[in-house]
Each structure stands twice: as C-alpha cells, then as structure tokens.
Design a protein around this motif. Structure first.
Motif, short mmCIF file in Angstrom:
data_model
loop_
_atom_site.label_atom_id
_atom_site.label_comp_id
_atom_site.label_asym_id
_atom_site.label_seq_id
_atom_site.Cartn_x
_atom_site.Cartn_y
_atom_site.Cartn_z
N LEU A 72 0.82 -1.21 0.00
CA LEU A 72 0.00 0.00 0.00
C LEU A 72 0.85 1.25 0.00
O LEU A 72 1.76 1.40 0.82
N LEU A 73 0.54 2.16 -0.93
CA LEU A 73 1.13 3.50 -0.91
C LEU A 73 0.29 4.39 0.00
O LEU A 73 -0.94 4.28 0.05
N SER A 74 0.95 5.33 0.68
CA SER A 74 0.24 6.23 1.60
C SER A 74 -0.88 6.99 0.90
O SER A 74 -1.94 7.22 1.47
N SER A 75 -0.64 7.39 -0.33
CA SER A 75 -1.62 8.21 -1.04
C SER A 75 -2.88 7.45 -1.41
O SER A 75 -3.85 8.04 -1.88
N MET A 76 -2.90 6.11 -1.19
CA MET A 76 -4.10 5.33 -1.47
C MET A 76 -4.77 4.82 -0.21
O MET A 76 -5.63 3.92 -0.24
N MET A 77 -4.41 5.39 0.93
CA MET A 77 -4.96 4.91 2.21
C MET A 77 -6.49 5.04 2.27
O MET A 77 -7.17 4.15 2.80
N ALA A 78 -7.03 6.12 1.77
CA ALA A 78 -8.47 6.35 1.88
C ALA A 78 -9.25 5.26 1.14
O ALA A 78 -10.19 4.67 1.70
N PHE A 79 -8.89 4.99 -0.10
CA PHE A 79 -9.60 3.96 -0.88
C PHE A 79 -9.36 2.58 -0.28
O PHE A 79 -10.28 1.77 -0.18
N PHE A 80 -8.12 2.32 0.13
CA PHE A 80 -7.83 1.01 0.72
C PHE A 80 -8.63 0.79 2.00
O PHE A 80 -9.13 -0.31 2.26
N CYS A 92 -11.96 -0.42 1.13
CA CYS A 92 -11.92 -1.81 0.66
C CYS A 92 -11.74 -2.78 1.83
O CYS A 92 -12.42 -3.81 1.91
N LEU A 93 -10.84 -2.45 2.75
CA LEU A 93 -10.58 -3.34 3.88
C LEU A 93 -11.80 -3.47 4.78
O LEU A 93 -12.09 -4.54 5.30
N SER A 94 -12.52 -2.36 4.95
CA SER A 94 -13.72 -2.39 5.77
C SER A 94 -14.76 -3.36 5.20
O SER A 94 -15.34 -4.17 5.94
N VAL A 95 -14.97 -3.29 3.89
CA VAL A 95 -15.95 -4.18 3.25
C VAL A 95 -15.48 -5.63 3.31
O VAL A 95 -16.23 -6.54 3.66
N PHE A 96 -14.20 -5.85 2.96
CA PHE A 96 -13.69 -7.23 2.89
C PHE A 96 -13.68 -7.90 4.25
O PHE A 96 -14.04 -9.08 4.37
N VAL A 149 -0.98 -6.03 5.75
CA VAL A 149 -0.81 -4.81 4.97
C VAL A 149 0.57 -4.24 5.22
O VAL A 149 0.99 -4.08 6.37
N PHE A 150 1.27 -3.90 4.14
CA PHE A 150 2.61 -3.36 4.24
C PHE A 150 2.65 -2.01 3.53
O PHE A 150 2.53 -1.94 2.30
N ARG A 151 2.77 -0.94 4.30
CA ARG A 151 2.86 0.39 3.70
C ARG A 151 4.29 0.63 3.23
O ARG A 151 5.24 0.33 3.95
N ILE A 179 -15.01 -7.51 -4.15
CA ILE A 179 -15.79 -6.68 -3.21
C ILE A 179 -16.28 -5.44 -3.94
O ILE A 179 -15.70 -5.01 -4.95
N SER A 180 -17.34 -4.86 -3.43
CA SER A 180 -18.04 -3.80 -4.17
C SER A 180 -17.20 -2.58 -4.53
O SER A 180 -17.29 -2.08 -5.67
N PRO A 181 -16.33 -2.04 -3.66
CA PRO A 181 -15.58 -0.84 -4.06
C PRO A 181 -14.69 -1.08 -5.28
O PRO A 181 -14.47 -0.15 -6.08
N ILE A 182 -14.18 -2.33 -5.44
CA ILE A 182 -13.32 -2.65 -6.58
C ILE A 182 -14.14 -3.12 -7.77
O ILE A 182 -13.90 -2.71 -8.91
N LYS A 183 -15.11 -3.97 -7.51
CA LYS A 183 -15.92 -4.53 -8.59
C LYS A 183 -16.62 -3.44 -9.40
O LYS A 183 -16.76 -3.54 -10.63
N GLU A 184 -17.04 -2.39 -8.72
CA GLU A 184 -17.74 -1.30 -9.40
C GLU A 184 -16.85 -0.57 -10.40
O GLU A 184 -17.35 0.13 -11.30
#
Length: 306
Positions: A109-117, A120-124, A135-137, A299-304
């Motif tokens: 995981l890159l820091s700049s993608m924390m919000a989207f990740f 995703c993690l919440s749903v999964f 998870v490895f930042r 999962i829905s955030p990615i599948k969409e």
C-alpha cells in the motif's frame, strides 16, 4: 529455545541472541539493552560474546567510552531484523490457522491510497472475517521492487510504479493532480501558474532513489521552467509534509498523501496539466490470483470499477 544453525564448524545462534543483538545495534549501550530485556549488563555481554564465537566474527567494537558495530555487525543487522520479522509473521500465521483463519492475503500500500484502501478493507473484513490480511505500507522504490519480486498478492499503487507486462493485471481506481504544498506563511509569495516565481524558494522532496515519484515531479518542474532548490530529501511523503509544516521548504506531492495527516500549517494548490496527473490503480499478478485474492477483487468498491 529456537536456534539458527550456521553450518559445519559453527554452533547455533539463539533467537534471544538475535533480539539482543538488534537492540544493542540500536542503542550502542549495554546498560540500555540490559534494561530492555530485564537482564544484567554482564548477561547481555555474555550473550553477545557467545554469538560472536558462534558466527566466528566480531560484531561490536568495545572500549571504555562507546560501543559500535563492526563492518560484520553492520552487515548482520538487516538479516537479523528480517529473521525476527519472518519468525513473528510465521507465528501469527500459524495462530490464525489454528483458529480457523485459513485465508491469507498480503497487500502492498502507498500512503496516497490509504483512503480507498480503508474502504476496501472495511468491506472485505466484514464479508470474509476468516481471511487474514497483512498490509505493508511502502514508498515508491519499495513498491517497484516488490512488484519485480512478486512479493505481494495485491498492490494499491500509482500507475507509473507498476512494471506492466504479461503477468500483471490492474484496474484504474481514480486520478488526481499533483499539488504544491507550502507553509501558510508563504501564501502570496509565488504564482502556481508561473513556476519561475518559485525559483528562489526552498523545496523538500522524496528521495531521488524513488525514481517514479521524483522523476515525474522533476519533469513537471522542468517543463515549467523551474529547477527546485531541494535542501533536503526524505524517505517518505509524510516526513516531507512534516518538513513543510515546520517551514523548512515547499514540496510537490500527490494529494492523497495528506488525507490522513492533519498538519495545521500546510496549505496546497493543484498543479494543472496532464503531466501532473497521478493515476491510482489496484494491481495483481495473474499467477497469484487465488481464491482469497479473487474474493478481494470482487468486493463492491473494486468490482464497481471493473
């Protein structure tokens, strides 16, 4: 007690000795390390002497004033840390398996993608609570190395960091503009539409070894007639923002890095132009698309986005 056997002519090195060695390499002080392990200073010293005899090398230079690593000791530090980390990961993994959590995914995981990740993690985690997600930042150069070595199952990264070929797949999750970050007291000292107005201002940046990020930023500046005076380089974007907040200098970074950090003195403005666009992706290796990875990608955030 767990031992590491080194081959013919050497005895075993105990895990405890490795832990003490890592601590002593950090503190360079036998008394401080002894306190960390609730041992006496002579006990710590004896452990290190035993370890040196086992390895057949001297790890520390000692005198009445200081303790310092030898060249051999410096070489061993990373190996020791990796061994201890791998041991902890193995123990956690086996514990999870024993409790029925047999699924397993490793995510970079890159820091700049924390919000989207985070979304995703919440749903999964709700849909697949039995799957262990590690998870490895990491920063750009670490991410690119991880891709090449196929170390992880899923990567939340920037498009230009992924070495695409026949074994990688990805989906585009979004895009945003690079932004100019500055201390609020510097507002009005420059014109974001005229980069030459920043020529005499100080900048801080991510390490030039982070080729992907630093390369794009250099190109953005060069195209607009600016050669930034980078007075310091840092190993991660958060530290760059901390330096901006402290008034050390300005910086150019993706907007996503600031989502989870509240620096009260930092302000930013977007940089216009296609060359200043950062594309975000979720990527994976075709050969490692097992059932757990497949479920994660469904999962829905990615599948969409597919």
């Amino acid at each position: 007690m767990t031992n590491i056997h080194l081959g013919e002519g050497h005895t075993a090195v105990e895990m405890l000795q490795l832990k003490i060695f890592v601590s002593l390499a950090r503190t360079c002080n036998f008394t401080k390390t002894a306190k960390e392990f609730y041992m006496s200073q002579p006990t710590v010293s004896n452990h290190m002497k035993t370890m040196e005899r086992s390895l057949g090398v001297r790890l520390f230079d000692r005198d009445s004033h200081k303790v310092s690593l030898t060249q051999e000791g410096q070489e061993l530090v990373d190996y020791a840390n990796n061994i201890l980390t791998l041991k902890r990961e193995a123990e956690v993994r086996l514990l999870n398996i024993s409790k029925g959590r047999r699924g397993y995914i490793r995510i970079a995981l890159l820091s700049s993608m924390m919000a989207f990740f985070s979304e995703c993690l919440s749903v999964f985690s709700k849909e697949y609570p039995e799957v262990q997600v590690d998870v490895f930042r990491m920063e750009g150069i670490e991410m690119m190395r991880a891709f090449r070595q196929k170390e992880y199952d899923v990567y939340f990264t920037h498009y230009f960091m992924a070495p695409f070929n026949k074994v990688e797949e990805y989906i585009l999750t979004g895009a945003e503009q690079l932004r100019l970050y500055y201390h609020k007291r510097d507002a009005g000292k420059f014109d974001v539409d005229d980069f030459t107005s920043m020529q005499n201002l100080r900048f801080v940046a991510v390490s030039e070894m982070d080729f992907a990020s630093s390369g794009q930023i250099k190109n953005v500046c060069a195209k607009r007639g600016l050669t930034p005076e980078n007075i310091n380089y840092y190993n991660n974007a958060e530290t760059v923002l901390l330096a901006v907040n402290s008034g050390v200098g300005m910086a150019i970074l993706p907007y996503g890095v600031s989502h989870f950090f509240n620096f009260t003195n930092v302000e930013s403005v977007p940089i216009a132009g296609d060359d200043a666009t950062v594309k975000y992706i979720v990527a994976w290796h075709k050969a490692k698309r097992n059932i757990d990875v497949q479920n994660f990608l469904n999962i829905s955030p990615i599948k969409e986005l597919m």
